[in-house]
Design a protein around this motif. Structure first.
Motif, PDB file in Angstrom:
ATOM      1  N   SER A   1     -21.056  -8.768  -8.208  1.00 43.39           N
ATOM      2  CA  SER A   1     -22.161  -9.631  -8.642  1.00 43.39           C
ATOM      3  C   SER A   1     -21.301 -11.112  -7.652  1.00 43.39           C
ATOM      4  CB  SER A   1     -22.098 -10.457 -10.036  1.00 43.39           C
ATOM      5  OG  SER A   1     -20.381 -10.601 -10.558  1.00 43.39           O
ATOM      6  N   VAL A   2     -19.788 -11.032  -7.528  1.00 44.66           N
ATOM      7  CA  VAL A   2     -19.661 -12.112  -6.650  1.00 44.66           C
ATOM      8  C   VAL A   2     -20.246 -12.592  -5.106  1.00 44.66           C
ATOM      9  CG1 VAL A   2     -17.774 -11.378  -5.435  1.00 44.66           C
ATOM     10  CG2 VAL A   2     -17.657 -13.862  -6.403  1.00 44.66           C
TER      11      VAL A   2
ATOM     12  N   TYR B   1     -12.389  -7.481 -14.246  1.00 49.42           N
ATOM     13  CA  TYR B   1     -14.158  -7.195 -14.230  1.00 49.42           C
ATOM     14  C   TYR B   1     -15.296  -7.897 -13.042  1.00 49.42           C
ATOM     15  CZ  TYR B   1     -13.576  -6.296 -19.260  1.00 49.42           C
ATOM     16  OH  TYR B   1     -13.042  -5.980 -20.599  1.00 49.42           O
ATOM     17  N   ARG B   2     -15.407  -7.001 -11.969  1.00 47.68           N
ATOM     18  CA  ARG B   2     -16.376  -6.917 -11.309  1.00 47.68           C
ATOM     19  C   ARG B   2     -17.544  -6.584 -10.383  1.00 47.68           C
ATOM     20  NH1 ARG B   2     -10.720  -7.930  -7.188  1.00 47.68           N
ATOM     21  NH2 ARG B   2      -9.269  -9.427  -8.570  1.00 47.68           N
ATOM     22  N   TRP B   3     -17.057  -5.134 -11.215  1.00 48.35           N
ATOM     23  CA  TRP B   3     -18.474  -3.904 -10.816  1.00 48.35           C
ATOM     24  C   TRP B   3     -19.445  -4.332 -11.756  1.00 48.35           C
ATOM     25  CZ3 TRP B   3     -13.398  -4.142  -9.018  1.00 48.35           C
ATOM     26  CH2 TRP B   3     -13.307  -4.873  -8.299  1.00 48.35           C
ATOM     27  N   ILE B   4     -20.700  -3.675 -11.883  1.00 47.98           N
ATOM     28  CA  ILE B   4     -21.381  -3.235 -12.725  1.00 47.98           C
ATOM     29  C   ILE B   4     -22.436  -2.159 -12.402  1.00 47.98           C
ATOM     30  CG2 ILE B   4     -23.558  -4.653 -12.359  1.00 47.98           C
ATOM     31  CD1 ILE B   4     -24.086  -5.015 -15.324  1.00 47.98           C
TER      32      ILE B   4
ATOM     33  N   ALA C   1     -27.072 -14.438 -13.848  1.00 52.48           N
ATOM     34  CA  ALA C   1     -27.211 -13.222 -15.206  1.00 52.48           C
ATOM     35  C   ALA C   1     -26.398 -12.061 -14.690  1.00 52.48           C
ATOM     36  CB  ALA C   1     -28.646 -12.617 -15.392  1.00 52.48           C
ATOM     37  N   SER C   2     -26.588 -12.094 -13.002  1.00 52.49           N
ATOM     38  CA  SER C   2     -25.924 -10.723 -13.008  1.00 52.49           C
ATOM     39  C   SER C   2     -24.232 -11.396 -13.153  1.00 52.49           C
ATOM     40  CB  SER C   2     -25.515 -10.746 -11.241  1.00 52.49           C
ATOM     41  OG  SER C   2     -25.032 -11.748 -10.549  1.00 52.49           O
ATOM     42  N   ALA C   3     -24.274 -11.811 -12.714  1.00 59.25           N
ATOM     43  CA  ALA C   3     -22.461 -12.806 -13.305  1.00 59.25           C
ATOM     44  C   ALA C   3     -22.365 -12.359 -15.031  1.00 59.25           C
ATOM     45  CB  ALA C   3     -22.084 -13.961 -12.877  1.00 59.25           C
ATOM     46  N   LEU C   4     -22.725 -12.930 -15.505  1.00 59.72           N
ATOM     47  CA  LEU C   4     -23.066 -12.153 -16.897  1.00 59.72           C
ATOM     48  C   LEU C   4     -22.824 -10.833 -17.395  1.00 59.72           C
ATOM     49  CD1 LEU C   4     -22.930 -13.564 -20.177  1.00 59.72           C
ATOM     50  CD2 LEU C   4     -25.389 -13.657 -19.688  1.00 59.72           C
TER      51      LEU C   4
END
Length: 416
Positions: free
Chosen positions: A129-130, A117-120, A101-104
């Motif tokens: 998320s990685v 796209y690596r951060w939220i 879910a975090s990766a999505l």
């Protein structure tokens, strides 16, 4: 411990989980963890004026955020060090769901930075998320391999290989393709390969696994102009030090300018806008500039001792699940350290990988410290010998042989 006898590896048998004896944990591992965190805080504090001058934030912005990250990491360490290890085995599926879910969420709502796209942003805090994906895969793979061995049958190499291939394809799509993070993909692959090797997957399968990885990496580099530029820069960074080779050249300048004893904490030049990502990916180059060759040797020795302690805990883990967990964490942290330092000294391409414990960034510190907390927890239950007696070893080798004379598993016992 792992001596070859008649072209095969010795089987190591551990006692039942119910017979574990709790004893003094590895406090040297904890001390080294604290030393690394302190080194990171010192460097961030020393280069804060340079970072503030470029970003126009408050005076204590960077050191305050790093202190908060370290504080949360300490809490995380305490939780991991005191939570029963089998709890994580039961929590593997919720972790996989949350990681997915975090990766999505990162792909749908995350901010695009440098084409990736690596951060939220969560409440003003950046989450990568990685790092959660690494941790979730670690728990799942340790449980999966343990269950395969626990069945009492020979390790089904084909089934394991098929399952790992599917997981690898998913990781490649999510991490390497959607998040454009080939460096973290490499760390995950190294972690998976080490755990499979220790679990007894035949070397030819591991080699085939590695060949598929190399082919996938070549395809990813060939189909991305960004990755092609980075690879060509790695081969010849001096050809374009003003463009694609800028960070590589500036990193080498920072490492070289430190000399034998370094410039000192208050005399950094490269942090003032010359070296990109000075507090994150390039922090080893800044460390080298400040502490010089002697400081680098000391840091490398500390990492060597740190990883040796983890290896000793891995060899003496009380059961298969914990042994595989420590193996994965050791591969995760050592590979990440190798990639980061190798990139800064021109031995590896730049991959945007942080230096464990030391680089600026809350998510990395949080999960790295969580992994060490798990190893520290396991160190309370290690056995006093890495192997078994010669007579018992011969008996176990005989008992575990199949009809064709080959042993069932390479490193792990059939008791979880």
């Amino acid at each position: 411990m792992f001596q070859n006898q008649t072209n095969r590896r010795r089987v190591v048998v551990f006692g039942d989980q119910s017979q574990r004896r709790k004893h003094r944990p590895d406090y040297i591992l904890l001390l080294l963890c604290v030393v690394f965190l302190v080194i990171g805080l010192i460097i961030i504090y020393a280069i804060s004026p340079a970072l503030i001058a470029q970003s126009q934030v408050s005076e204590n912005y960077y050191i305050s955020k790093q202190l908060i990250a370290v504080g949360l990491a300490v809490v995380t360490f305490l939780i991991m060090a005191n939570t029963p290890v089998n709890f994580w085995k039961r929590a593997q599926m919720p972790l996989i769901i949350i990681a997915s879910a975090s990766a999505l969420a990162v792909r749908l709502f995350g901010e695009k930075v440098n084409g990736a796209y690596r951060w939220i942003q969560i409440g003003g805090i950046s989450f990568q998320s990685v790092e959660l994906i690494k941790f979730a895969l670690l728990i799942w793979l340790a449980a999966f391999l343990t269950n395969q061995i626990k069945s009492g049958k020979p390790l089904d190499a084909k089934q394991v290989f098929r399952t790992l291939l599917i997981v690898l394809i998913i990781v490649g799509i999510v991490v390497a393709k959607l998040q454009s993070d080939l460096g973290s993909t490499g760390v995950i692959v190294a972690m998976m390969a080490a755990m499979c090797f220790v679990a007894g997957l035949p070397l030819r399968r591991v080699a085939l696994f590695g060949g598929i990885i190399v082919l996938g990496a070549v395809l990813l580099i060939a189909t991305s102009s960004y990755r092609r530029d980075r690879f060509l820069t790695f081969m010849h960074p001096e050809r374009d030090c003003q463009s694609t080779g800028y960070q590589a050249c500036q990193a080498l300048i920072a490492v070289g300018s430190g000399g034998m004893f370094g410039k000192g904490l208050a005399h950094s030049v490269q942090a003032y806008g010359y070296l990109p990502e000075a507090a994150n990916d390039s922090i080893f180059a800044i460390y080298s500039e400040k502490f010089g060759f002697i400081g680098v040797v000391v840091l490398l020795c500390l990492f060597a001792v740190f990883f040796t302690r983890m290896k000793n805990i891995m060899e003496r883990s009380p059961d298969n699940f914990t042994r595989l967990l420590v193996t994965g964490i050791l591969a995760w942290l050592s590979t990440q350290t190798l990639i980061n330092i190798g990139a800064m000294v021109g031995l590896l391409p730049l991959k945007g990988i942080t230096l464990p414990f030391i680089s600026y960034g809350g998510t990395s510190i949080l999960f790295v410290t969580a992994g060490v907390g798990l190893v520290f927890n396991i160190s309370r239950y290690t056995t006093y010998t890495a192997g078994i007696s010669t007579e018992r070893s011969r008996n176990e080798d005989t008992r575990l042989r199949r009809g064709d004379g080959r042993p069932h598993h390479a490193y792990l016992s059939r008791r979880a």
